[in-house]
Write an enzyme that holds these catalytic residues in place. Structure first.
Site, PDB file in Angstrom:
ATOM      1  N   HIS A 482     -24.664  17.150  14.615  1.00  0.00           N
ATOM      2  CA  HIS A 482     -23.762  17.923  15.537  1.00  0.00           C
ATOM      3  C   HIS A 482     -22.329  17.321  15.478  1.00  0.00           C
ATOM      4  CE1 HIS A 482     -22.322  20.705  18.888  1.00  0.00           C
ATOM      5  NE2 HIS A 482     -21.586  19.317  19.151  1.00  0.00           N
ATOM      6  N   GLU A 483     -22.240  16.165  16.221  1.00  0.00           N
ATOM      7  CA  GLU A 483     -21.089  15.361  16.192  1.00  0.00           C
ATOM      8  C   GLU A 483     -20.328  14.925  14.790  1.00  0.00           C
ATOM      9  OE1 GLU A 483     -19.516  15.085  19.034  1.00  0.00           O
ATOM     10  OE2 GLU A 483     -21.008  15.501  20.137  1.00  0.00           O
ATOM     11  N   HIS A 486     -18.363  17.910  13.814  1.00  0.00           N
ATOM     12  CA  HIS A 486     -16.998  17.695  14.496  1.00  0.00           C
ATOM     13  C   HIS A 486     -16.001  16.875  13.458  1.00  0.00           C
ATOM     14  CE1 HIS A 486     -17.331  19.859  18.250  1.00  0.00           C
ATOM     15  NE2 HIS A 486     -18.209  18.966  18.711  1.00  0.00           N
ATOM     16  N   HIS A 489     -15.000  18.523  10.582  1.00  0.00           N
ATOM     17  CA  HIS A 489     -13.878  19.316  10.946  1.00  0.00           C
ATOM     18  C   HIS A 489     -12.343  18.610  10.909  1.00  0.00           C
ATOM     19  CE1 HIS A 489     -12.798  23.005  13.590  1.00  0.00           C
ATOM     20  NE2 HIS A 489     -12.225  23.013  12.430  1.00  0.00           N
TER      21      HIS A 489
END
Length: 723
Positions: A482-483, A486, A489
């Site tokens: 998940h991180e 980020h 992104h």
């Protein structure tokens, strides 16, 4: 004159000290060997003074306002302040000290006042408005147009159209909010890090591993209780060791210590801080003519209005409440079968849910961990996924200074072999780190400045004792994916302006790219590359993964329920009028408001309390805005995530073509366009909530009981990981 902006470059102070200029390290990465705690206050003060002079130069420019000499010039201001702020808040969040906490307390209200001096400056706004009013006659790129609109809208939202008296009151509110929310964050962290559960005997910790018990003994000694055992609290209401503890009394003590955190049960109490924060937010919203804080703060969200978010969540409540009751009955059956004479309580829930899982799905959580060794999760799992989807490669480096010895660094290379950026990975829990997991930048990508991203991921994985393998739970595997979503992104940012770059998106969009990358944690070709038994090297058996995925829909009454409850509680706080908030003038009234708010939800809140109670709900109370009226974002973006997973699987899964398409349509777009349009460019249609409800076990496949399309006017009668 500055050739790019037309701003008169006179009377701009020169900065001194480390932060006065860009770092000379690769990618402008911070050189922690040259930074001391004594550097921060002078650097903040100089940074603010320089930006104030830069803004004054924009105002004093005799030339007519233009996009370059006003909007771009404002975008370019504050470089030194940005450098010190990014480093200070990274270190104070991840490796704080008493002195850093003192600096945070001192500087936060001053930064708030400084920001107000810019966004609420009427002379500056007059120039911005002149450019904005002339926008129809101007030739701009789409990114230029977005920057102009955002600059104007943010100043209006800050109060540029208010009366002088209203502006002064807003400034006072902002300063007080900055002080109070900083105090809340520090107090909540103290309630977590300074108040572990202390037990006298090893027997009370029956069920824990030898390494967990050793860690508890070491922590007790560190805390001044030699010969005893201490269990540190972690971020959320539920605690990770509860399922393993055989002693029910110990479970209850640990849960209640967590649940009663900062609520006056001990000498740490945030209740009146919360009440005052809510009162100030409600007053500020009223000054702007809004009914409540939620209506005021959601102006730039994808969902746009509180009603859209509440309707989206509210449609899930009946099925969720039924699931909670059904799962509680199953757990009570398991308790009775084992000879227990009690009904399940929150401190029992995960222990018996895991037993039901083990029986129903034959899933042993401890056995699963043996396949997840942290370095392999990162390098053979996450990095492998990034290579297959996007063509990225990674090179570990040991030549760059870090703010803690446990931080790992990597150069990231793009598919063409060029350097894309720098990645810092800070995985382990420590008392100096706030709870949870997060991503941010030391350096933002910007073509205006020619900078590439320097990004860090922070987790809170309990560190294995020296000499033992660093195994992690599957939950932490998911959080790591998940991180890094980020991070991607941020790495794929392709913007001219920092303020639109990478993760600079709406609060209810920014979690979407991170969540969708969790899907690759169990994708067969990725999994087989990293999930190796730490002793035998055996690849995790396919049947074990099938069990993990089958079991994922079980226990949604709790897993999903605690997030929904927290999101709805957040909206309750954000829906208060000034009079209602002012009426919460005692700690007991704060307790009563929280209790009433939770009870009204119609969920089994005594069995499934919120993921965070108000007293330690950092997302919504530890910064002036943060995730307040925005915790629903994790659910909203899960809708986008689950629908995107379906798109990936329908279109061939883990392929470069799919990765490049997602990078082009979503990951590289930053905050430069409408989010519904961005999703449509990716998926070819508007988002659909059905895959989310199916994944959560709240809707059977093919069930048409809801109108599931979500269009840009909000959900149509429809309606965690590292949250």
């Amino acid at each position: 004159m500055d050739g790019d902006t037309g701003v008169t470059a006179v009377n701009i102070p020169e900065g001194t000290g480390y932060f006065a200029s860009d770092s000379d390290l690769p990618f402008l990465a911070p050189d922690f060997t040259k930074i001391s705690e004594d550097d921060y206050i002078p650097a903040f003060e100089q940074g603010m003074a320089i930006q104030k002079a830069e803004v004054q130069a924009i105002i004093d420019n005799p030339a007519a306002p233009t996009f370059d000499n006003t909007i771009v010039a404002l975008e370019k201001s504050g470089r030194m302040l940005g450098r010190v702020g990014r480093v200070f808040f990274a270190v104070s969040g991840s490796n704080t000290t008493d002195r850093l906490d003192e600096i945070n307390t001192e500087i936060s209200p001053r930064l708030s006042a400084h920001g107000d001096s810019i966004t609420l400056n009427p002379e500056l706004f007059a120039r911005v408005k002149a450019v904005y009013d002339n926008r129809a006659a101007m030739s701009m790129t789409p990114e230029d147009a977005t920057l102009l609109e955002n600059t104007y809208d943010s100043m209006v939202h800050a109060g540029a159209l208010l009366t002088d008296a209203q502006v002064e009151r807003v400034k006072e509110i902002n300063t007080e909010l900055s002080t109070l929310t900083t105090e809340f964050g520090q107090t909540a962290r103290a309630a977590m890090s300074e108040q572990p559960l202390i037990v006298d005997t090893r027997e009370e910790l029956a069920g824990l591993s030898d390494s967990d018990i050793k860690a508890a003994a070491d922590l007790a000694t560190e805390k001044g209780y030699p010969g005893k055992f201490a269990i540190a609290l972690q971020n959320t209401t539920q605690q990770p060791l509860l399922p393993s503890l055989e002693n029910r009394a110990t479970r209850e003590k640990l849960f209640k210590l967590s649940y009663n955190r900062a609520d006056g049960t001990t000498d740490i109490d945030t209740r009146m801080l919360i009440a005052r924060i809510a009162e100030l937010r409600a007053e500020k919203a009223a000054i702007f003519g809004e009914d409540d804080w939620a209506s005021y703060t959601m102006y730039d969200r994808m969902a746009k209005t509180p009603d859209t978010a509440l309707d989206f969540m509210g449609q899930m409540v009946p099925a969720l409440a039924a699931t909670q009751r059904r799962e509680a009955a199953l757990l009570n059956e398991m308790i009775e079968a084992e000879g227990g004479d009690f009904d399940v309580q929150p401190w029992d829930w995960y222990r018996y849910a895991n037993k039901v899982k083990a029986e129903r799905y034959e899933l042993d959580e401890d056995a699963v961990m043996e396949y997840f060794q942290l370095d392999k999760v990162l390098e053979d799992g996450i990095f492998y996924m990034a290579e297959k989807l996007y063509g990225l490669t990674f090179e570990r480096r040991t030549d760059l200074p870090v703010y803690h010895p446990d931080v790992w660094t990597y150069t990231v290379f793009d598919a063409d072999g060029s350097e894309l950026g720098l990645f810092y990975f800070d995985p382990f829990q420590r008392p100096s780190k706030r709870g949870g997991a997060w991503m941010s930048n030391f350096v933002d990508q910007s073509y205006l400045w020619g900078t590439k991203p320097v990004i860090y991921n922070v987790l809170n994985i309990p560190k294995a004792p020296a000499g033992e393998p660093q195994l992690v739970s599957f939950d932490w595997v998911n959080t790591a994916f998940h991180e890094f979503g980020h991070a991607l992104h941020g790495f794929f940012a392709d913007q001219k302006y920092e303020s639109l770059s990478g993760t600079a998106t709406a609060r209810d969009f920014v979690e979407y790219p991170s969540q969708v990358h969790e899907m690759w944690a169990t994708y067969p070709s990725v999994l087989s590359n990293y999930a190796k038994h730490y002793q035998t090297g055996e690849t995790i058996p396919a049947e074990l993964i099938d069990k993990i995925e089958a079991a994922a829909q079980f226990n949604q009454g709790y897993d999903f329920g605690e997030v929904v409850t927290a999101a709805l509680l957040d909206m309750k706080w954000a829906a208060l009028s000034p009079a209602e908030a002012a009426a919460l003038d005692t700690p007991a009234k704060v307790d009563a408001f929280e209790r009433q708010s939770l009870t009204e939800l119609g969920l089994e809140i005594d069995l499934v309390p919120p993921r965070y109670r108000s007293t330690y709900f950092n997302h919504i109370f530890s910064s002036p805005a943060g995730y307040s009226a925005g915790y629903y974002s994790y659910l909203w973006t899960e809708m986008l995530d689950r629908d995107s997973r379906k798109w990936f699987l329908d279109n061939g899964g883990l392929t470069r073509a799919n990765g490049d398409h997602y990078r082009k349509t979503v990951l590289s777009r930053g905050g430069t366009m409408d989010y519904f349009k961005m999703f449509e460019n990716f998926a070819g249609r508007q988002p659909d909530v059905t895959p989310m409800l199916q994944a959560r076990g709240l809707l059977a496949g093919g069930d048409e009981a809801v109108d599931s399309e979500v269009a840009d006017d909000g959900p149509a009668e429809v309606g965690d990981s590292g949250q």
